[in-house]
Design a protein around this motif. Sequence first.
Motif: not given
Length: 102
Positions: A31-37
């Motif tokens: 997972i690359r999305n900062r918000f999801v991480r």
Amino acid sequence: MTHNIYIYILIMFLVSITIRLLPMTIFRKPIRNRFVRSFLYYVPYVTLAVMTFPAIITATQHPVAGLLALIAGVAVAWAGGNLFVVAAICCAVVYIAELFLL
């Protein structure tokens, strides 16, 4: 009555397997999305806090004693106290508060 128990166990099994296997089958890439991480990083802490907070308040004879212990524990932890020190101070605060609240 015993048939209901087996149905409950089967439902719990299916829910726990779904929760464990679904992310592995859907998310194969990192997972690359900062918000999801960031969201996934804080989920265990929020879950622990949501389960623990009501128990802190209701575990004592008087909810005020639990609230005072919570405030003292947060203050000691914020000041750098380790887990044993925080737990000992919280126990002492509850003991002293319940002596005076009776």
